[in-house]
Design an enzyme around this catalytic site. Structure first.
Site, PDB file in Angstrom:
ATOM      1  CB  CYS A 125      -0.951   0.005   1.189  1.00  0.00           C
ATOM      2  SG  CYS A 125      -2.246  -1.226   1.023  1.00  0.00           S
ATOM      3  CG  HIS A 136      -3.223   3.659   2.297  1.00  0.00           C
ATOM      4  ND1 HIS A 136      -3.607   3.364   1.013  1.00  0.00           N
ATOM      5  CD2 HIS A 136      -3.279   2.485   2.995  1.00  0.00           C
ATOM      6  CE1 HIS A 136      -3.881   2.071   0.936  1.00  0.00           C
ATOM      7  NE2 HIS A 136      -3.696   1.522   2.122  1.00  0.00           N
ATOM      8  CG  ASN A 190      -6.717  -0.497   0.951  1.00  0.00           C
ATOM      9  OD1 ASN A 190      -6.084   0.029   0.041  1.00  0.00           O
ATOM     10  ND2 ASN A 190      -6.132  -1.025   2.014  1.00  0.00           N
TER      11      ASN A 190
HETATM   12  O1  UT7 Z   1      -3.851  -1.093   3.475  1.00  0.00           O
HETATM   13  C1  UT7 Z   1      -3.014  -1.992   4.123  1.00  0.00           C
HETATM   14  C2  UT7 Z   1      -3.124  -1.864   5.557  1.00  0.00           C
HETATM   15  N1  UT7 Z   1      -4.303  -2.506   6.045  1.00  0.00           N
HETATM   16  C3  UT7 Z   1      -4.957  -1.953   7.045  1.00  0.00           C
HETATM   17  O2  UT7 Z   1      -4.607  -0.898   7.461  1.00  0.00           O
HETATM   18  C4  UT7 Z   1      -6.095  -2.719   7.653  1.00  0.00           C
HETATM   19  C5  UT7 Z   1      -6.046  -2.579   9.137  1.00  0.00           C
HETATM   20  N2  UT7 Z   1      -7.093  -3.313   9.848  1.00  0.00           N
HETATM   21  C6  UT7 Z   1      -8.389  -2.947   9.835  1.00  0.00           C
HETATM   22  O3  UT7 Z   1      -8.772  -2.031   9.161  1.00  0.00           O
HETATM   23  C7  UT7 Z   1      -9.326  -3.656  10.776  1.00  0.00           C
HETATM   24  O4  UT7 Z   1      -8.587  -4.466  11.648  1.00  0.00           O
HETATM   25  C8  UT7 Z   1     -10.398  -4.514  10.077  1.00  0.00           C
HETATM   26  C9  UT7 Z   1     -11.405  -3.629   9.371  1.00  0.00           C
HETATM   27  C10 UT7 Z   1      -9.756  -5.450   9.075  1.00  0.00           C
HETATM   28  C11 UT7 Z   1     -11.151  -5.329  11.114  1.00  0.00           C
HETATM   29  O5  UT7 Z   1     -11.724  -4.484  12.093  1.00  0.00           O
HETATM   30  P1  UT7 Z   1     -11.503  -4.771  13.645  1.00  0.00           P
HETATM   31  O6  UT7 Z   1     -12.240  -3.737  14.357  1.00  0.00           O
HETATM   32  O7  UT7 Z   1     -10.020  -4.867  13.896  1.00  0.00           O
HETATM   33  O8  UT7 Z   1     -12.206  -6.145  13.828  1.00  0.00           O
HETATM   34  P2  UT7 Z   1     -11.602  -7.543  14.351  1.00  0.00           P
HETATM   35  O9  UT7 Z   1     -10.704  -8.146  13.319  1.00  0.00           O
HETATM   36  O10 UT7 Z   1     -11.053  -7.358  15.725  1.00  0.00           O
HETATM   37  O11 UT7 Z   1     -12.902  -8.394  14.469  1.00  0.00           O
HETATM   38  C12 UT7 Z   1     -13.941  -8.109  15.421  1.00  0.00           C
HETATM   39  C13 UT7 Z   1     -15.056  -9.099  15.250  1.00  0.00           C
HETATM   40  C14 UT7 Z   1     -14.579 -10.548  15.213  1.00  0.00           C
HETATM   41  O12 UT7 Z   1     -15.548 -11.340  15.831  1.00  0.00           O
HETATM   42  P3  UT7 Z   1     -15.359 -11.827  17.350  1.00  0.00           P
HETATM   43  O13 UT7 Z   1     -14.095 -12.634  17.365  1.00  0.00           O
HETATM   44  O14 UT7 Z   1     -15.269 -10.569  18.174  1.00  0.00           O
HETATM   45  O15 UT7 Z   1     -16.590 -12.621  17.608  1.00  0.00           O
HETATM   46  C15 UT7 Z   1     -14.541 -10.883  13.748  1.00  0.00           C
HETATM   47  O16 UT7 Z   1     -14.690 -12.252  13.481  1.00  0.00           O
HETATM   48  O17 UT7 Z   1     -15.703  -8.882  13.978  1.00  0.00           O
HETATM   49  C16 UT7 Z   1     -15.711 -10.091  13.225  1.00  0.00           C
HETATM   50  N3  UT7 Z   1     -15.616  -9.762  11.824  1.00  0.00           N
HETATM   51  C17 UT7 Z   1     -16.676  -9.422  11.082  1.00  0.00           C
HETATM   52  N4  UT7 Z   1     -17.980  -9.297  11.367  1.00  0.00           N
HETATM   53  C18 UT7 Z   1     -18.802  -8.894  10.380  1.00  0.00           C
HETATM   54  C19 UT7 Z   1     -14.496  -9.713  11.040  1.00  0.00           C
HETATM   55  N5  UT7 Z   1     -14.830  -9.345   9.800  1.00  0.00           N
HETATM   56  C20 UT7 Z   1     -16.161  -9.150   9.789  1.00  0.00           C
HETATM   57  C21 UT7 Z   1     -17.081  -8.755   8.802  1.00  0.00           C
HETATM   58  N6  UT7 Z   1     -18.376  -8.635   9.146  1.00  0.00           N
HETATM   59  N7  UT7 Z   1     -16.705  -8.471   7.542  1.00  0.00           N
END
Ligand code: UT7
Length: 330
Positions: free
Chosen positions: A117, A257, A287
């Protein structure tokens, strides 16, 4: 002798026609519009379908053509074409070489630049050095990614985030002190375990097994990447401001970004910037990896004024990240 700086003198953006909305994703994986919107800020993204065109080169060519048409630029005058991308058309053969030929840049040399990225941000640094050297007059830098080619649309943790698109900028010499002023670029290879694509490279070449194991799709440990992205993007942006004695009131625009609205907000907060100075289009494109920064410039071109102070910031796989301070030239 007057110092030559490298200024952006034209921009062009392109996104494919097909719109993939959060509602459509609800039909494909266990997710919902509310979750995606509140966690990322994304509402929809664009996907390049076969019927429209194929490969990142298609997107890059469309963005480059916008510049050629707008500027009435003879492509034969272009010295160098750099394609910043994480999804080149194929391994080995340079995507940029194909793009250069297709747009008629017959006198240019061309190569790809891969830094996830941060590819476009690092490409700005590279393009600027060629111009500052005095040897090259027109460098076309394109950020293009067909992220849908490496996304697993059964994996809700990645498929909601990424989209396809391209943006291009032309760098030319400037003697008014406009253009790229400062940069702070970083990398940390320990990050590759948290974001990347395991299969298809020299470490894990394609086999039937790698295909079965879905190793040719992007993976990320979202939480860990999020933490690194928030602190590092804010750190470098703050550092660039301090080093150049820029107060929040001196910064005209943050060009961040577009990975997650919460990361962008945290960076803007640390810089003390009002929301109105933050360029954002993540809600429409998601993204687009190497295309986020030039697509912002293209979407907001009308608002940018000569002499405006722009602070770019990006974070990506590798890890790679950094910030650039640039004075807008037109
Ligand atoms: O461009 C390159 C760099 N990339 C980035 O900067 C990405 C950085 N990361 C992020 O933007 C975020 O971490 C995400 C958007 C990918 C995820 O958000 P988060 O707030 O960190 O969520 P999480 O991974 O901690 O997941 C929270 C919960 C989980 O469920 P449990 O374990 O709490 O029951 C996930 O399984 O949300 C669940 N989950 C979803 N639920 C609904 C993960 N993906 C989804 C989804 N829809 N699409």
């Amino acid at each position: 002798m007057t110092k030559i700086t490298a200024a952006i003198t034209a921009v062009g953006g392109y996104v494919p026609q097909f719109v993939l909305t959060n509602k459509m994703l609800e039909e494909m994986v266990e997710t919902n519009d509310e979750w995606i919107t509140s966690r990322t800020g994304i509402k929809e993204r664009r996907i390049l379908k076969k019927e429209e065109g194929e490969g990142s080169s298609y997107l890059a060519i469309q963005a480059a053509k916008k510049i050629l048409e707008k500027q009435h630029l003879d492509p034969a005058e272009i010295d160098l074409v750099i394609v910043a991308t994480a999804t080149p058309d194929s391994m080995v053969a340079s995507t940029a070489a194909f793009v250069a030929s297709e747009i008629g840049a017959k006198n240019a040399f061309a190569y790809d630049l891969l830094a996830a990225c941060s590819s476009f941000l690092f490409g700005m640094s590279t393009a600027a050095r060629y111009i500052e050297s005095g040897r090259y007059k027109k460098v076309l830098l394109i950020g293009a990614d067909k992220m849908s080619s490496i996304i697993d649309y059964t994996d809700r943790t990645t498929c909601i985030i990424f989209g396809d698109g391209a943006g291009a900028v032309l760098f030319e010499p400037n003697t008014e002190g406009l253009g790229l002023k400062d940069e702070y670029l970083r990398a940390d290879g320990s990050g590759r375990q948290f974001l990347g694509m395991e299969g298809g490279g020299s470490l894990l070449p394609a086999t039937e097994q790698t295909v079965r194991d879905r190793k040719h799709f992007i993976f990320q440990d979202g939480k860990t990447v999020f933490k690194f992205a928030v602190s590092n993007m804010a750190d470098v942006a703050e550092r660039i401001m301090k080093r150049n004695n820029l107060a929040d009131t001196d910064v005209s625009w943050l060009v961040p970004h577009q990975a997650n609205k919460r990361i962008i907000d945290a960076t803007a907060n640390r810089m003390g910037l009002d929301q109105s100075k933050v360029l954002m289009n993540i809600q429409r494109y998601g993204n687009t990896t190497s295309a986020t920064l030039p697509l912002l410039l293209s979407d907001y071109e009308d608002k940018l004024k000569k002499g405006d102070n722009l602070v770019f910031a990006a974070f990506g796989g590798g890890f790679t990240w950094g910030s650039i301070y640039l004075k807008w030239a037109y």
